[in-house]
Design an enzyme around this catalytic site. Structure first.
Site, PDB file in Angstrom:
ATOM      1  CG  HIS A   1       5.289  -6.350  -1.286  1.00 49.35           C
ATOM      2  ND1 HIS A   1       5.142  -5.030  -1.641  1.00 49.35           N
ATOM      3  CD2 HIS A   1       4.130  -6.964  -1.644  1.00 49.35           C
ATOM      4  CE1 HIS A   1       3.948  -4.848  -2.179  1.00 49.35           C
ATOM      5  NE2 HIS A   1       3.328  -6.005  -2.201  1.00 49.35           N
TER       6      HIS A   1
ATOM      7  CG  ASP B   1      -1.553   9.102   4.598  1.00 46.87           C
ATOM      8  OD1 ASP B   1      -2.431   9.311   5.455  1.00 46.87           O
ATOM      9  OD2 ASP B   1      -0.896  10.013   4.062  1.00 46.87           O
TER      10      ASP B   1
ATOM     11  CB  ALA C   1      -1.112   2.074   8.751  1.00 45.79           C
ATOM     12  CB  VAL C   2      -5.432   4.563   6.591  1.00 39.75           C
ATOM     13  CG1 VAL C   2      -6.882   4.690   6.118  1.00 39.75           C
ATOM     14  CG2 VAL C   2      -5.248   5.306   7.907  1.00 39.75           C
TER      15      VAL C   2
ATOM     16  CE  LYS D   1      -3.577  -0.642  -0.364  1.00 38.24           C
ATOM     17  NZ  LYS D   1      -4.288  -1.097  -1.599  1.00 38.24           N
TER      18      LYS D   1
END
Length: 285
Positions: free
Chosen positions: A81, A104, A106-107, A24
């Site tokens: 990753h 951000d 993490a959200v 993300k």
């Protein structure tokens, strides 16, 4: 679902582009940009996950991933990753590490958890379906505060705060290497055209000026979401909705969720994990 040992047997090719990110942080966005630059058309010839496979992903057999990459005649774009300290570094390979404000990211990670079909993951990995938690899932604000306090081993839980900061701090320490480019999610959001031109120049890819408008448009959040069937990283059907993978693409929501006390605790915590110069760059608007 990841095994970085695969890199030890991977036959690299001069000019390979390796995109190393935490989840993300803009992985798919950067893959799309590189694919658009490589093909120089908004109509890519195959789904993005086929053009730019995730090499470490154990759901796809290693020999199949290697064979697909070996057959590619275009500039190869490889997703991982794994932090740079976990893969072989070759002078002839270009490495891009993408950063995002950790709160951000993490959200977005929290919301992605609702979109993953756990039973499908278990079917493909042979692992049992995780037992349901006792009680409801924590609200986002509480979950995020707990995420900032986590002490997980980065090797065991790389998407928790220690793993995110270890990944970025390692890349920051290598930032002067000529074959490494750091990209910030906020810069992509603020000036997509400028960042795409910067990436193209660093990759030594020349693009005719007349093509830039259509390539930049194809890399926008709206266009990628509209073509989620081809752009979302879901070749095995793990998502309930490919559209939902592209949730909103904005910045600033994480810090806004935490109260002053929790935000101050987060700031103090990351100050122990990374140099000030990295944190200033990472947290800027």
């Amino acid at each position: 679902m990841e095994d970085s040992h695969r890199w030890l047997g991977f036959p690299a090719r001069d000019g390979d582009i390796v995109i190393s990110t935490r989840s993300k942080h803009g992985t798919t966005w950067t893959q799309m940009i590189c694919a658009l630059l490589a093909f120089q058309t908004p109509e890519l010839p195959a789904p993005l996950s086929e053009l730019s496979p995730w090499l470490d992903w154990t759901i796809a057999p290693a020999d199949e991933v290697f064979a697909r990459l070996e057959a590619q005649r275009h500039r190869r774009i490889i997703k991982t990753h794994t932090p740079l300290d976990g893969i072989p570094i070759r002078p002839e390979t270009r490495y891009i590490v993408v950063a995002r404000h950790p709160l951000d990211a993490a959200v977005s990670l929290y919301h992605q958890g609702d979109n993953i079909i756990r039973e499908r993951v278990a079917e493909l990995t042979g692992e049992p379906v995780p037992e349901a938690r006792s009680g409801p899932r924590p609200e986002l604000r509480d979950w995020l505060a707990g995420w900032t306090r986590s002490h997980h081993d980065p090797r065991e839980a790389p998407d928790m705060l220690p793993g995110v900061m270890a990944h970025l701090a390692d890349a920051w320490a290598r930032r002067d290497a000529p074959n490494l480019l750091l990209v910030h999610y906020a810069d992509l959001a603020a000036d997509l055209d400028g960042e795409m031109r910067r990436i193209a120049a660093w990759l030594d890819i020349e693009v005719d000026e007349s093509r830039w408008p259509e390539l930049v448009k194809a890399a926008t959040f709206g266009e990628m979401k509209a073509k989620a069937a081809h752009t979302a990283p879901d070749p095995a059907g793990l998502f309930r909705s490919r559209d939902a993978f592209f949730r909103n693409g904005t910045s600033g929501s994480g810090a806004a969720l935490l109260g002053d006390e929790a935000l101050a605790a987060y700031t103090a915590r990351v100050a122990q994990m990374a140099p000030k110069e990295l944190l200033d760059w990472l947290h800027r608007p």
